[in-house]
Design a protein around this motif. Structure first.
Motif, PDB file in Angstrom:
ATOM      1  N   CYS A  49      -8.208   5.169  -0.147  1.00  0.00           N
ATOM      2  CA  CYS A  49      -7.426   6.206  -0.577  1.00  0.00           C
ATOM      3  C   CYS A  49      -8.347   7.741  -1.448  1.00  0.00           C
ATOM      4  CB  CYS A  49      -5.999   7.088  -1.977  1.00  0.00           C
ATOM      5  SG  CYS A  49      -4.329   5.878  -0.400  1.00  0.00           S
ATOM      6  N   PRO A  50      -7.881   8.490  -1.489  1.00  0.00           N
ATOM      7  CA  PRO A  50      -9.520   9.359  -1.446  1.00  0.00           C
ATOM      8  C   PRO A  50      -8.981   9.653  -3.548  1.00  0.00           C
ATOM      9  CG  PRO A  50      -8.658  10.634   0.769  1.00  0.00           C
ATOM     10  CD  PRO A  50      -7.351   9.228   0.099  1.00  0.00           C
ATOM     11  N   PHE A  51      -9.964   9.583  -3.829  1.00  0.00           N
ATOM     12  CA  PHE A  51      -9.486   9.981  -5.622  1.00  0.00           C
ATOM     13  C   PHE A  51      -8.619  10.708  -5.651  1.00  0.00           C
ATOM     14  CE2 PHE A  51     -10.453  12.153  -9.478  1.00  0.00           C
ATOM     15  CZ  PHE A  51     -10.900  10.684 -10.013  1.00  0.00           C
ATOM     16  N   GLY A  52      -7.985  10.764  -6.257  1.00  0.00           N
ATOM     17  CA  GLY A  52      -6.983  11.353  -7.119  1.00  0.00           C
ATOM     18  C   GLY A  52      -5.415  11.860  -6.025  1.00  0.00           C
ATOM     19  N   GLN A  53      -5.357  10.849  -4.753  1.00  0.00           N
ATOM     20  CA  GLN A  53      -4.386  10.787  -4.081  1.00  0.00           C
ATOM     21  C   GLN A  53      -3.417   9.697  -4.631  1.00  0.00           C
ATOM     22  OE1 GLN A  53      -4.951  10.131   0.021  1.00  0.00           O
ATOM     23  NE2 GLN A  53      -4.594  12.377   0.440  1.00  0.00           N
ATOM     24  N   THR A  54      -1.812   9.614  -5.159  1.00  0.00           N
ATOM     25  CA  THR A  54      -1.496   8.374  -5.280  1.00  0.00           C
ATOM     26  C   THR A  54      -0.831   7.959  -4.184  1.00  0.00           C
ATOM     27  OG1 THR A  54      -0.466  10.202  -7.187  1.00  0.00           O
ATOM     28  CG2 THR A  54       1.392   7.965  -6.425  1.00  0.00           C
ATOM     29  N   PRO A  55      -1.510   6.522  -3.797  1.00  0.00           N
ATOM     30  CA  PRO A  55      -1.249   5.286  -3.193  1.00  0.00           C
ATOM     31  C   PRO A  55       0.088   4.830  -3.324  1.00  0.00           C
ATOM     32  CG  PRO A  55      -2.447   4.354  -4.979  1.00  0.00           C
ATOM     33  CD  PRO A  55      -1.830   5.901  -5.720  1.00  0.00           C
ATOM     34  N   VAL A  56       1.152   4.906  -2.691  1.00  0.00           N
ATOM     35  CA  VAL A  56       2.439   4.560  -2.353  1.00  0.00           C
ATOM     36  C   VAL A  56       2.859   4.183  -1.583  1.00  0.00           C
ATOM     37  CG1 VAL A  56       4.870   5.638  -1.224  1.00  0.00           C
ATOM     38  CG2 VAL A  56       3.446   6.907  -3.155  1.00  0.00           C
ATOM     39  N   LEU A  57       2.873   2.277  -1.617  1.00  0.00           N
ATOM     40  CA  LEU A  57       4.117   1.014  -0.512  1.00  0.00           C
ATOM     41  C   LEU A  57       5.230   1.179  -0.425  1.00  0.00           C
ATOM     42  CD1 LEU A  57       3.326  -0.811   1.551  1.00  0.00           C
ATOM     43  CD2 LEU A  57       3.374  -2.699  -0.850  1.00  0.00           C
ATOM     44  N   VAL A  58       5.694   1.440   1.388  1.00  0.00           N
ATOM     45  CA  VAL A  58       6.895   1.264   1.884  1.00  0.00           C
ATOM     46  C   VAL A  58       7.314   0.198   2.530  1.00  0.00           C
ATOM     47  CG1 VAL A  58       8.560   3.063   2.413  1.00  0.00           C
ATOM     48  CG2 VAL A  58       7.047   3.783   1.505  1.00  0.00           C
ATOM     49  N   LEU A  59       8.193  -0.785   2.385  1.00  0.00           N
ATOM     50  CA  LEU A  59       7.960  -1.191   2.582  1.00  0.00           C
ATOM     51  C   LEU A  59      10.281  -1.529   3.727  1.00  0.00           C
ATOM     52  CD1 LEU A  59       7.293  -5.413   0.546  1.00  0.00           C
ATOM     53  CD2 LEU A  59       5.884  -4.083   3.025  1.00  0.00           C
ATOM     54  N   VAL A  60       9.909  -1.897   4.270  1.00  0.00           N
ATOM     55  CA  VAL A  60      10.987  -1.332   5.422  1.00  0.00           C
ATOM     56  C   VAL A  60      11.044  -2.868   5.940  1.00  0.00           C
ATOM     57  CG1 VAL A  60      12.543  -0.379   7.723  1.00  0.00           C
ATOM     58  CG2 VAL A  60      10.626   0.981   5.752  1.00  0.00           C
ATOM     59  N   THR A  61      12.532  -3.757   5.411  1.00  0.00           N
ATOM     60  CA  THR A  61      12.817  -5.266   5.667  1.00  0.00           C
ATOM     61  C   THR A  61      13.728  -5.475   5.189  1.00  0.00           C
ATOM     62  OG1 THR A  61      12.233  -8.051   4.772  1.00  0.00           O
ATOM     63  CG2 THR A  61      11.898  -5.972   3.131  1.00  0.00           C
ATOM     64  N   ASP A  62      14.659  -6.593   5.694  1.00  0.00           N
ATOM     65  CA  ASP A  62      16.055  -6.885   5.064  1.00  0.00           C
ATOM     66  C   ASP A  62      16.295  -7.570   4.014  1.00  0.00           C
ATOM     67  OD1 ASP A  62      14.952  -9.146   5.770  1.00  0.00           O
ATOM     68  OD2 ASP A  62      16.514  -9.461   7.574  1.00  0.00           O
ATOM     69  N   GLY A  63      14.658  -8.191   2.859  1.00  0.00           N
ATOM     70  CA  GLY A  63      14.230  -8.563   2.166  1.00  0.00           C
ATOM     71  C   GLY A  63      14.440 -10.206   1.848  1.00  0.00           C
ATOM     72  N   VAL A  64      14.555 -10.893   3.217  1.00  0.00           N
ATOM     73  CA  VAL A  64      14.356 -12.058   3.334  1.00  0.00           C
ATOM     74  C   VAL A  64      13.189 -13.246   3.138  1.00  0.00           C
ATOM     75  CG1 VAL A  64      15.184 -14.188   4.294  1.00  0.00           C
ATOM     76  CG2 VAL A  64      16.406 -11.957   4.469  1.00  0.00           C
ATOM     77  N   ALA A  65      12.440 -12.829   1.573  1.00  0.00           N
ATOM     78  CA  ALA A  65      10.795 -13.155   2.633  1.00  0.00           C
ATOM     79  C   ALA A  65      10.597 -14.558   2.041  1.00  0.00           C
ATOM     80  CB  ALA A  65      10.216 -12.580   1.349  1.00  0.00           C
TER      81      ALA A  65
END
Length: 133
Positions: free
Chosen positions: A99-115
């Motif tokens: 990510c370029p400097f100054g951008q906020t990194p965001v992670l979105v996981l689309v899951t049923d949560g069964v890891a």
């Protein structure tokens, strides 16, 4: 005004998702993220999209508006198998590191949560770039 965002959306394609999402609505999450950023975000927001099960793959970062036409519509990993969230988080983290400097990194996981391994998931989260939400 908020900082521009750099968003990685990872979609679960594991075997358990066949029951959790029988209508196969998961691909819409990729386009939804890009559409939301394109409509309500900043012009410099970026998005990447990917899939995970036993392995994980992710697209390069795209401008949110461009993502509507270029994000992967179909999974690049075999459906079924385990839920390797560690692979998903690590692959997304590699992308978020660009990510370029100054951008906020965001992670979105689309899951049923069964890891497969929740302890390892916590360790993978700790490896994400600083400031990731």
């Amino acid at each position: 005004m908020t900082a521009p965002m750099c968003v990685a959306v990872m979609i679960d394609e594991s075997g358990s998702m066949a029951d959790s999402d029988p209508q196969l609505a998961r691909p819409a999450a990729l386009l939804g993220a890009s559409s939301f950023l394109g409509e309500f975000g900043l012009a410099t927001d970026q998005v990447a999209g990917g899939w995970f099960a036993d392995t994980a793959e992710i697209s390069p970062l795209l401008s949110a508006a461009k993502g509507l036409t270029e994000l992967p519509q179909d999974s690049t990993v075999p459906s079924g198998g385990g839920t390797n969230m560690v692979a998903a988080i690590d692959r997304a983290g590699q992308t978020l590191e660009t990510c370029p400097f100054g951008q906020t990194p965001v992670l979105v996981l689309v899951t049923d949560g069964v890891a497969d391994d929740f302890e390892a998931v916590g360790q993978a989260i700790s490896r994400l770039p600083s400031g990731t939400t």
